[in-house]
Design an enzyme around this catalytic site. Structure first.
Site, short mmCIF file in Angstrom:
data_model
loop_
_atom_site.label_atom_id
_atom_site.label_comp_id
_atom_site.label_asym_id
_atom_site.label_seq_id
_atom_site.Cartn_x
_atom_site.Cartn_y
_atom_site.Cartn_z
CG ASP A 191 -11.81 -2.43 -0.83
OD1 ASP A 191 -11.06 -3.35 -1.19
OD2 ASP A 191 -11.52 -1.22 -0.97
CG ASP B 170 -1.94 -1.08 1.21
OD1 ASP B 170 -2.20 -1.62 0.12
OD2 ASP B 170 -2.50 -1.40 2.28
#
Length: 251
Positions: free
Chosen positions: A130, A11
């Protein structure tokens, strides 16, 4: 049997690797170029780079970092974050990415997903989902887990397959950063419902977690982040554990 893929995920925020819990409380985890080279050397099958601030900041992914990573490693890698237009996909592929991951924009503009698959090929397009469990179903969140769309995650996975995407990356918001193991129930439901490859993400905390997700679901790849960033174990150790448990991997 197809070889199971192990994929470290980085990330990215402000050109640094970060990691949080439930997509929040991000802490610095290192330099992306150094980590990319390290993971390639450990035998990672692929890498994933996700710019976690791009969508929220309403900007596209930083292409210069993608170019720098492409110069450092020879294994395939995927890039996501802020991808909302065909030109964003083209820029990232031209910069050296092998695949582009579409997240929030896939929910907001399914036609964009179809056009991207038609123009660049299904093999180049991943959709990142998600989900979070709400009641008796998983609902899709966007904008880095900040906004609930109330869309059923399994129905959305079906829709993305029909739109032509080559792969799904499933990030469990309930398990992200917890190291409590992958969300087997979620991943089993999605991977058995679609015919395209599914990458398991969120929750890896032990070598056994990787064995469990491959033994109990139809996912074809599993992603790890903090366990690799912190050196708790290596990609090679994961693959050795999988092979000891009868699972095919590339060593």
């Amino acid at each position: 049997m197809l070889a199971k893929r192990i994929i470290p995920c980085m990330d990215i925020k402000d050109d640094r690797v970060v990691k949080g819990t439930h997509f929040k409380n991000l802490i610095d985890s290192g330099d992306p170029l150094e980590l990319a080279e390290q993971y390639a050397g450990q035998g990672a099958d692929e890498l994933v780079l996700l710019d976690v601030a791009a969508t929220v900041e309403e900007r596209k992914h930083r292409v210069e970092l993608v170019k720098a990573v492409a110069e450092k490693i020879s294994i395939p890698f995927s890039v996501g974050g802020g991808v909302s237009k065909p030109e964003h996909v083209r820029e990232l592929l031209n910069a050296g990415a092998d695949k582009v991951s579409i997240g929030s924009a896939a929910v907001n503009d399914m036609d964009f997903v179809r056009r991207a698959c038609d123009e660049f090929g299904s093999q180049a397009i991943i959709v990142s989902i998600d989900p979070m469990k709400n009641g008796d179903k998983w609902e899709v969140y966007i904008k880095g887990g900040r906004e609930n769309t109330h869309i059923d995650a399994i129905e959305f996975a079906h829709a993305m397959q029909e739109a032509g995407v080559g792969e799904l990356l499933v990030n469990s918001l309930d398990r992200d950063g917890t190291k409590k193991g992958f969300d087997i129930e979620l991943l089993k439901n999605i991977s058995e419902e679609v015919d395209i490859p599914v990458i398991a993400s969120s929750g890896a905390g032990s070598l056994e977690d990787f064995v469990e997700v491959f033994k109990n679901t139809e996912v074809t790849a599993a992603l790890g982040a903090s366990v690799f960033h912190k050196g708790e174990f290596t990609v090679g150790q994961v693959k050795t554990k999988l092979r000891e448990n009868g699972l095919e991997v590339r060593l």
